[in-house]
Design an enzyme around this catalytic site. Structure first.
Site, mmCIF file in Angstrom:
data_model
loop_
_atom_site.group_PDB
_atom_site.id
_atom_site.type_symbol
_atom_site.label_atom_id
_atom_site.label_comp_id
_atom_site.label_asym_id
_atom_site.label_seq_id
_atom_site.Cartn_x
_atom_site.Cartn_y
_atom_site.Cartn_z
ATOM 1 N N LYS A 102 82.194 182.669 15.509
ATOM 2 C CA LYS A 102 82.232 183.492 16.720
ATOM 3 C C LYS A 102 80.873 184.131 16.898
ATOM 4 C CE LYS A 102 85.328 184.961 19.791
ATOM 5 N NZ LYS A 102 86.457 184.180 20.343
ATOM 6 N N GLY A 147 96.133 192.879 30.687
ATOM 7 C CA GLY A 147 94.916 192.074 30.875
ATOM 8 C C GLY A 147 95.232 190.869 31.742
ATOM 9 N N GLY A 165 93.554 188.577 33.171
ATOM 10 C CA GLY A 165 92.375 187.724 33.289
ATOM 11 C C GLY A 165 92.760 186.261 33.177
ATOM 12 N N VAL A 179 93.553 184.369 30.731
ATOM 13 C CA VAL A 179 94.723 184.078 29.903
ATOM 14 C C VAL A 179 95.992 184.660 30.537
ATOM 15 C CG1 VAL A 179 95.796 184.548 27.662
ATOM 16 C CG2 VAL A 179 93.378 183.950 27.782
ATOM 17 N N GLY A 180 95.935 185.957 30.830
ATOM 18 C CA GLY A 180 97.135 186.663 31.296
ATOM 19 C C GLY A 180 97.683 186.134 32.596
HETATM 20 P P1 NAD Z 1 88.985 187.683 30.946
HETATM 21 O O1 NAD Z 1 87.689 188.393 30.883
HETATM 22 O O2 NAD Z 1 89.178 186.562 31.901
HETATM 23 O O3 NAD Z 1 90.160 188.730 31.259
HETATM 24 C C1 NAD Z 1 90.337 189.908 30.572
HETATM 25 C C2 NAD Z 1 91.159 190.819 31.457
HETATM 26 O O4 NAD Z 1 91.527 191.959 30.685
HETATM 27 C C3 NAD Z 1 90.448 191.318 32.692
HETATM 28 O O5 NAD Z 1 91.332 191.276 33.798
HETATM 29 C C4 NAD Z 1 90.101 192.781 32.347
HETATM 30 O O6 NAD Z 1 90.105 193.619 33.489
HETATM 31 C C5 NAD Z 1 91.260 193.116 31.444
HETATM 32 N N1 NAD Z 1 90.999 194.189 30.496
HETATM 33 C C6 NAD Z 1 89.885 194.433 29.760
HETATM 34 N N2 NAD Z 1 90.064 195.525 29.001
HETATM 35 C C7 NAD Z 1 91.325 195.946 29.255
HETATM 36 C C8 NAD Z 1 92.107 197.001 28.765
HETATM 37 N N3 NAD Z 1 91.630 197.835 27.850
HETATM 38 N N4 NAD Z 1 93.379 197.142 29.251
HETATM 39 C C9 NAD Z 1 93.865 196.282 30.175
HETATM 40 N N5 NAD Z 1 93.172 195.257 30.656
HETATM 41 C C10 NAD Z 1 91.920 195.098 30.203
HETATM 42 O O7 NAD Z 1 89.294 187.248 29.442
HETATM 43 P P2 NAD Z 1 90.286 186.126 28.953
HETATM 44 O O8 NAD Z 1 89.560 184.841 28.849
HETATM 45 O O9 NAD Z 1 91.544 186.195 29.747
HETATM 46 O O10 NAD Z 1 90.534 186.606 27.467
HETATM 47 C C11 NAD Z 1 91.430 187.669 27.186
HETATM 48 C C12 NAD Z 1 91.681 187.719 25.696
HETATM 49 O O11 NAD Z 1 92.239 186.480 25.274
HETATM 50 C C13 NAD Z 1 90.460 187.918 24.809
HETATM 51 O O12 NAD Z 1 90.853 188.661 23.684
HETATM 52 C C14 NAD Z 1 90.086 186.513 24.380
HETATM 53 O O13 NAD Z 1 89.397 186.500 23.153
HETATM 54 C C15 NAD Z 1 91.456 185.922 24.218
HETATM 55 N N6 NAD Z 1 91.505 184.469 24.318
HETATM 56 C C16 NAD Z 1 91.030 183.836 25.409
HETATM 57 C C17 NAD Z 1 91.132 182.454 25.502
HETATM 58 C C18 NAD Z 1 90.716 181.709 26.731
HETATM 59 O O14 NAD Z 1 91.015 180.515 26.803
HETATM 60 N N7 NAD Z 1 90.081 182.322 27.704
HETATM 61 C C19 NAD Z 1 91.686 181.725 24.438
HETATM 62 C C20 NAD Z 1 92.173 182.409 23.320
HETATM 63 C C21 NAD Z 1 92.074 183.791 23.281
#
Ligand code: NAD
Length: 371
Positions: free
Chosen positions: A78, A178, A180, A182-183
């Site tokens: 990472k 969150g 984003g 993933v969510g």
């Molecule tokens: P992203 O940046 O697309 O989305 C993150 C979202 O979380 C945003 O909407 C942001 O506003 C929100 N956020 C940030 N801090 C927050 C908080 N304290 N409370 C509530 N919401 C908050 O990121 P992502 O790609 O969706 O990744 C999210 C998580 O999932 C990370 O921990 C990442 O490591 C993990 N992850 C992502 C992937 C992937 O394929 N993108 C795969 C495995 C794990």
């Protein structure tokens, strides 16, 4: 330094920790290559103002376990850049190119996207050092966040878990912290199966709707760079409120350590699907397990993204990834939950045995466990 690097080491790694500093452009970064016994590590580049060495190491370890559990020919690593990801594009590009260039001779790490970075950033890295994953389509990539690779895998983990809890997916209430990449895809896939999104949050706060929120509207708002709390309908609550809303499935998909001993008793869900990496402390997971709440750990549930990235690296097409993600994550979730029931352990403990076993067997076949 924010943590003692020697204190982090155990029998799996880390293989190396590299600090990158270039004061003239404000570059401060860290690479942790955790374990490369199975192959060169794949892991995301995270850009955030508050990242630490310890966070980077824990995320690298999660990648070692995730890649091994998913049966990928890759170890775990990472990288983090301590900077605001919303900074002006040319400054961001300079930092990311600088980080990649400094690490250009590192054989044991392949950059992928993570919080604060995206496929455009991966294109800059590929241009700079010749390799990265999670590239844009026009560069032969499979845009894993656009297609929802991680949410897709979490959906399949959920489908295996719910019957074991005796819960029908139709009408099941979900809350997502969150909204984003993933969510929001997870919410979309579950909504398609008949689930109801009752709460979603982002840095702007929480939006709550007892009868269900409009998933498409929320996705549209996020695409436009706005907050879920800008939706027309729904109650606006504080950011932390998403933890206490009544629901059957709770999904952390933002930052690490959001559920700890201090707030774990406020969670009402019966199933937690870890979209984020290390979102619950070990202690919080154990407390939930004792309460009969099932927690699907990060390195099993959210492996869809890295499975997609590794398939891209090895030349697969976009059409092939959905079936492979579903197959791998369903099989792993089933094996983990069956072992956990049989041996009365937490799902994480069962999954750890599976993943660590694969890594240590690979370590025994190598002269050095370092590339
Ligand atoms: P992203 O940046 O697309 O989305 C993150 C979202 O979380 C945003 O909407 C942001 O506003 C929100 N956020 C940030 N801090 C927050 C908080 N304290 N409370 C509530 N919401 C908050 O990121 P992502 O790609 O969706 O990744 C999210 C998580 O999932 C990370 O921990 C990442 O490591 C993990 N992850 C992502 C992937 C992937 O394929 N993108 C795969 C495995 C794990």
């Amino acid at each position: 330094m924010d943590a003692d690097a020697f204190a982090l080491a155990d029998e799996l790694g880390p293989a190396r920790i590299i600090h990158v500093t270039e004061p003239t452009i404000g570059l401060r970064g860290i690479l942790v290559v955790d374990n490369v016994a199975i192959g060169p590590s794949i892991g995301g580049l995270r850009m955030a103002p508050d990242v630490t060495l310890e966070e980077c190491f824990r995320l690298a370890r999660a990648m070692t376990l995730k890649n091994a559990a998913a049966g990928l020919p890759h170890g775990g690593g990472k990288s983090v850049l301590r900077a605001d990801p919303s900074r002006e594009a040319t400054q961001k590009e300079r930092l990311i190119r600088g980080m990649a260039y400094t690490l250009r001779h590192e054989q044991g790490y392949i950059f992928g996207p993570d919080m604060g970075t995206d496929e455009r950033c991966m294109a800059w890295i590929k241009d700079e050092i010749g390799q990265s994953v999670g590239l844009p389509r026009e560069l032969g990539g499979i845009p894993l966040d656009e297609i929802g690779a991680t949410g897709w895998g979490m959906r399949h983990a959920t489908e295996i878990a719910l019957p074991m809890l005796g819960i029908d997916i139709s009408g099941v209430r979900i809350a997502v912290q969150g909204f984003g990449a993933v969510g929001r895809h997870y919410a979309r896939f579950l909504h398609d199966l008949g689930a109801v999104l009752v709460a979603a949050s982002d840095t702007g706060g929480t939006l709550y709707g007892r009868g269900g929120l409009d998933v498409d509207e929320l996705i549209g708002l996020k695409r436009a760079g706005r907050s879920v709390t800008d939706a027309l309908a729904g109650e606006r609550l504080s950011g932390d409120a998403v933890i206490v809303v009544e629901c059957e499935i709770w999904v952390p998909a933002a930052r690490p350590d959001v559920v700890t001993r201090a707030n774990v008793d406020r969670l009402s869900a019966r199933l937690v699907v870890e979209g984020a990496n290390i979102p619950l402390t070990d202690e919080a997971e154990r407390i939930l397990h004792q309460r009969g709440v099932m927690v699907l750990p990060d390195f099993i549930a959210n492996a869809g993204g890295v499975i997609c990235a590794a398939m891209e690296y090895h030349g697969a097409t976009e059409g092939e990834v959905f079936a492979t993600i579903a197959e791998k994550i369903r099989a792993n979730t089933d094996e983990m939950l069956t072992t956990s029931r049989r041996e009365q352990t937490t799902p994480r403990e069962a999954a750890l045995r599976l993943a660590v076993g694969r890594v240590t067997r690979a370590m025994q076949t190598r002269r050095w466990s370092l590339l």
